[in-house]
Scaffold this motif. Structure first.
Motif, PDB file in Angstrom:
ATOM      1  N   ILE A 113       0.829  -1.212   0.000  1.00  0.00           N
ATOM      2  CA  ILE A 113       0.000   0.000   0.000  1.00  0.00           C
ATOM      3  C   ILE A 113       0.863   1.262   0.000  1.00  0.00           C
ATOM      4  N   SER A 114       2.003   1.213   0.688  1.00  0.00           N
ATOM      5  CA  SER A 114       2.849   2.414   0.801  1.00  0.00           C
ATOM      6  C   SER A 114       3.806   2.594  -0.371  1.00  0.00           C
ATOM      7  N   GLU A 115       3.837   1.631  -1.301  1.00  0.00           N
ATOM      8  CA  GLU A 115       4.784   1.713  -2.418  1.00  0.00           C
ATOM      9  C   GLU A 115       4.590   2.987  -3.235  1.00  0.00           C
ATOM     10  N   GLY A 116       3.332   3.350  -3.505  1.00  0.00           N
ATOM     11  CA  GLY A 116       3.057   4.570  -4.261  1.00  0.00           C
ATOM     12  C   GLY A 116       3.522   5.813  -3.527  1.00  0.00           C
ATOM     13  N   LEU A 117       3.407   5.800  -2.199  1.00  0.00           N
ATOM     14  CA  LEU A 117       3.868   6.928  -1.395  1.00  0.00           C
ATOM     15  C   LEU A 117       5.390   7.058  -1.489  1.00  0.00           C
ATOM     16  N   ASP A 118       6.083   5.909  -1.518  1.00  0.00           N
ATOM     17  CA  ASP A 118       7.552   5.917  -1.668  1.00  0.00           C
ATOM     18  C   ASP A 118       7.965   6.462  -3.029  1.00  0.00           C
ATOM     19  N   ILE A 119       7.285   5.976  -4.074  1.00  0.00           N
ATOM     20  CA  ILE A 119       7.629   6.385  -5.441  1.00  0.00           C
ATOM     21  C   ILE A 119       7.489   7.895  -5.622  1.00  0.00           C
ATOM     22  N   HIS A 120       6.408   8.440  -5.048  1.00  0.00           N
ATOM     23  CA  HIS A 120       6.152   9.880  -5.193  1.00  0.00           C
ATOM     24  C   HIS A 120       6.715  10.705  -4.043  1.00  0.00           C
ATOM     25  N   LYS A 121       7.480  10.024  -3.139  1.00  0.00           N
ATOM     26  CA  LYS A 121       8.151  10.703  -2.028  1.00  0.00           C
ATOM     27  C   LYS A 121       7.161  11.531  -1.188  1.00  0.00           C
ATOM     28  N   ASP A 124       7.245  10.941   5.460  1.00  0.00           N
ATOM     29  CA  ASP A 124       8.279  10.059   5.985  1.00  0.00           C
ATOM     30  C   ASP A 124       7.657   8.706   6.327  1.00  0.00           C
ATOM     31  N   ARG A 125       8.488   7.779   6.830  1.00  0.00           N
ATOM     32  CA  ARG A 125       7.989   6.419   7.080  1.00  0.00           C
ATOM     33  C   ARG A 125       6.866   6.403   8.116  1.00  0.00           C
ATOM     34  N   LYS A 126       6.977   7.235   9.133  1.00  0.00           N
ATOM     35  CA  LYS A 126       5.955   7.265  10.176  1.00  0.00           C
ATOM     36  C   LYS A 126       4.601   7.712   9.615  1.00  0.00           C
ATOM     37  N   SER A 127       4.609   8.801   8.850  1.00  0.00           N
ATOM     38  CA  SER A 127       3.351   9.307   8.275  1.00  0.00           C
ATOM     39  C   SER A 127       2.788   8.340   7.229  1.00  0.00           C
ATOM     40  N   GLN A 128       3.687   7.639   6.520  1.00  0.00           N
ATOM     41  CA  GLN A 128       3.230   6.651   5.548  1.00  0.00           C
ATOM     42  C   GLN A 128       2.500   5.504   6.235  1.00  0.00           C
ATOM     43  N   MET A 129       3.037   5.036   7.360  1.00  0.00           N
ATOM     44  CA  MET A 129       2.385   3.943   8.091  1.00  0.00           C
ATOM     45  C   MET A 129       1.055   4.388   8.685  1.00  0.00           C
ATOM     46  N   GLU A 130       0.976   5.649   9.078  1.00  0.00           N
ATOM     47  CA  GLU A 130      -0.302   6.189   9.561  1.00  0.00           C
ATOM     48  C   GLU A 130      -1.328   6.194   8.425  1.00  0.00           C
ATOM     49  N   LYS A 131      -0.860   6.545   7.223  1.00  0.00           N
ATOM     50  CA  LYS A 131      -1.730   6.546   6.048  1.00  0.00           C
ATOM     51  C   LYS A 131      -2.177   5.125   5.704  1.00  0.00           C
ATOM     52  N   VAL A 132      -1.254   4.160   5.786  1.00  0.00           N
ATOM     53  CA  VAL A 132      -1.580   2.764   5.514  1.00  0.00           C
ATOM     54  C   VAL A 132      -2.650   2.263   6.479  1.00  0.00           C
ATOM     55  N   ASN A 133      -2.490   2.540   7.754  1.00  0.00           N
ATOM     56  CA  ASN A 133      -3.461   2.107   8.756  1.00  0.00           C
ATOM     57  C   ASN A 133      -4.830   2.745   8.524  1.00  0.00           C
ATOM     58  N   GLU A 134      -4.801   4.005   8.118  1.00  0.00           N
ATOM     59  CA  GLU A 134      -6.044   4.715   7.816  1.00  0.00           C
ATOM     60  C   GLU A 134      -6.764   4.063   6.626  1.00  0.00           C
ATOM     61  N   LEU A 135      -5.992   3.702   5.598  1.00  0.00           N
ATOM     62  CA  LEU A 135      -6.571   3.080   4.405  1.00  0.00           C
ATOM     63  C   LEU A 135      -7.096   1.681   4.696  1.00  0.00           C
ATOM     64  N   LEU A 136      -6.369   0.907   5.496  1.00  0.00           N
ATOM     65  CA  LEU A 136      -6.825  -0.438   5.859  1.00  0.00           C
ATOM     66  C   LEU A 136      -8.174  -0.369   6.564  1.00  0.00           C
ATOM     67  N   THR A 137      -8.320   0.582   7.480  1.00  0.00           N
ATOM     68  CA  THR A 137      -9.593   0.762   8.182  1.00  0.00           C
ATOM     69  C   THR A 137     -10.680   1.202   7.212  1.00  0.00           C
ATOM     70  N   ARG A 165      -4.463   0.221  -2.006  1.00  0.00           N
ATOM     71  CA  ARG A 165      -3.256   0.632  -2.743  1.00  0.00           C
ATOM     72  C   ARG A 165      -3.589   1.714  -3.766  1.00  0.00           C
ATOM     73  N   ALA A 166      -4.714   1.534  -4.475  1.00  0.00           N
ATOM     74  CA  ALA A 166      -5.110   2.514  -5.490  1.00  0.00           C
ATOM     75  C   ALA A 166      -5.429   3.875  -4.871  1.00  0.00           C
ATOM     76  N   LEU A 167      -5.892   3.880  -3.624  1.00  0.00           N
ATOM     77  CA  LEU A 167      -6.290   5.122  -2.967  1.00  0.00           C
ATOM     78  C   LEU A 167      -5.136   5.832  -2.258  1.00  0.00           C
ATOM     79  N   ALA A 168      -3.988   5.161  -2.154  1.00  0.00           N
ATOM     80  CA  ALA A 168      -2.896   5.643  -1.302  1.00  0.00           C
ATOM     81  C   ALA A 168      -2.436   7.059  -1.624  1.00  0.00           C
ATOM     82  N   ILE A 169      -2.367   7.409  -2.905  1.00  0.00           N
ATOM     83  CA  ILE A 169      -1.842   8.737  -3.276  1.00  0.00           C
ATOM     84  C   ILE A 169      -2.963   9.707  -3.656  1.00  0.00           C
TER      85      ILE A 169
END
Length: 328
Positions: A113-121, A124-137, A165-169
């Motif tokens: 899920i966070s791969e798109g966030l990494d690609i588009h920078k 940081d890792r902490k905020s990305q994991m918060e976003k992942v948890n938000e999307l999973l919910t 994953r599609a919604l991540a960015i």
């Protein structure tokens, strides 16, 4: 929706041809024109091999268009350079047909899920994991699922991961490429209802590609019917099921099974004769003429154009052109 039509996506004369050896070309998509209004869902239906998925993949840029234009939110997608196309992926994403094949089995759900966030920078890792948890919910999964691998989930759960994953960015436009066809019937409605819920919450625009006309009716505002790389009818979902005009559309609708066995036994199914022609060597004139019982001489020579047949209803059939001209 305002009276002024706000087209978020405009596809004009889109073509995607593939070289298949020698001088032969497979015309997967051959002159398709349609638009999608901001915030709506356009369903795209038709038999296997009609060019639905190729249309979606060409719009997304997975295939390079042979001809035509794709304008997304005022930007001509076909004229962008590599860097600009990368930026464009922030605005549009795809949910794939097979959720298992489209997820990397060696990556955890959080990494997928966070791969798109990494690609588009993004963050940081902490905020990305918060976003992942938000999307999973958001898609109906638990935060704990992030540490697991795709093979540990059911088909419906894997598709929810694909949606997250599609919604991540934060895209505005999502192409749903037969997102329910690989799922059990009992799960299909859950995924479609989730997509509807997300569309309302996040103000998304969808191109929904599918075989199941009943499910397409449930999610779509308008529906386009494709046959052999061409659009043959486009209208509102309600109007298509009540007042469809093209002989091919009528045959598709007649094949929909009905839950009531008494009514199912009484209904008349329209059986199309002959085989689906090859997109490598399509018939002259109207592509559907080899299977149409209403075929006329003009059908063999002239390709019908999509003409206006009512408010928000276009259809490509010489029979309708004849009727419109008073039978002349």
């Amino acid at each position: 929706m305002d009276k002024k039509i706000d087209n978020f996506l405009e596809v004009k004369n889109l073509k995607k041809h593939f070289d298949v050896g020698g001088k032969k070309r497979l015309k997967a998509v051959d002159g398709v024109t349609f638009s999608i209004r901001r915030g709506e869902t356009l369903g795209l239906v038709g038999e296997s091999g009609c060019g639905k998925s190729t249309t979606g993949r060409t719009i997304l840029g997975l295939y390079e268009a042979t001809d035509g234009s794709i304008v997304l939110n005022g930007r001509d997608v076909t004229s962008l350079n590599k860097k600009e196309k990368k930026e464009l992926t922030k605005d549009m994403q795809m949910i794939f047909q097979d959720p298992y094949a489209s997820l990397n089995p060696r990556m955890t759900v959080s990494d997928i899920i966070s791969e798109g966030l990494d690609i588009h920078k993004v963050g940081d890792r902490k905020s990305q994991m918060e976003k992942v948890n938000e999307l999973l919910t958001l898609v109906g999964l638990n935060k704990e699922h992030g540490s697991r691998f795709p093979h540990e989930f059911s088909g419906g759960q894997r598709q929810r991961i694909g949606i997250a994953r599609a919604l991540a960015i934060n895209p505005e436009f999502i192409i749903c490429d037969e997102p329910i066809s690989a799922l059990d019937v009992s799960i299909q409605a859950q995924v479609v209802n989730l997509l509807i819920k997300l569309q309302k919450k996040l103000k998304l625009t969808y191109l929904f590609i599918a075989h199941d006309l009943s499910m397409v009716k449930h999610i779509s505002d308008r529906i386009g019917v494709m046959y052999l790389g061409k659009l043959v009818e486009v209208t509102t979902s309600e109007n298509l099921f009540k007042h469809c005009l093209h002989p091919y559309t009528k045959a598709l609708l007649s094949a929909i099974p009905i839950a009531d066995p008494d009514y199912e036994d009484k209904k008349t199914s329209i059986e199309l004769e002959g085989e689906l022609p090859s997109p490598i060597d399509p018939p002259s004139g109207c592509a559907f003429r080899t299977r149409c019982k209403y075929v006329m001489d003009i059908c063999k020579e002239v390709e019908p154009k999509l003409i206006q047949c009512g408010e928000d209803h276009r259809c490509a059939c010489h029979l309708l052109e004849k009727i419109k001209k008073g039978g002349k």
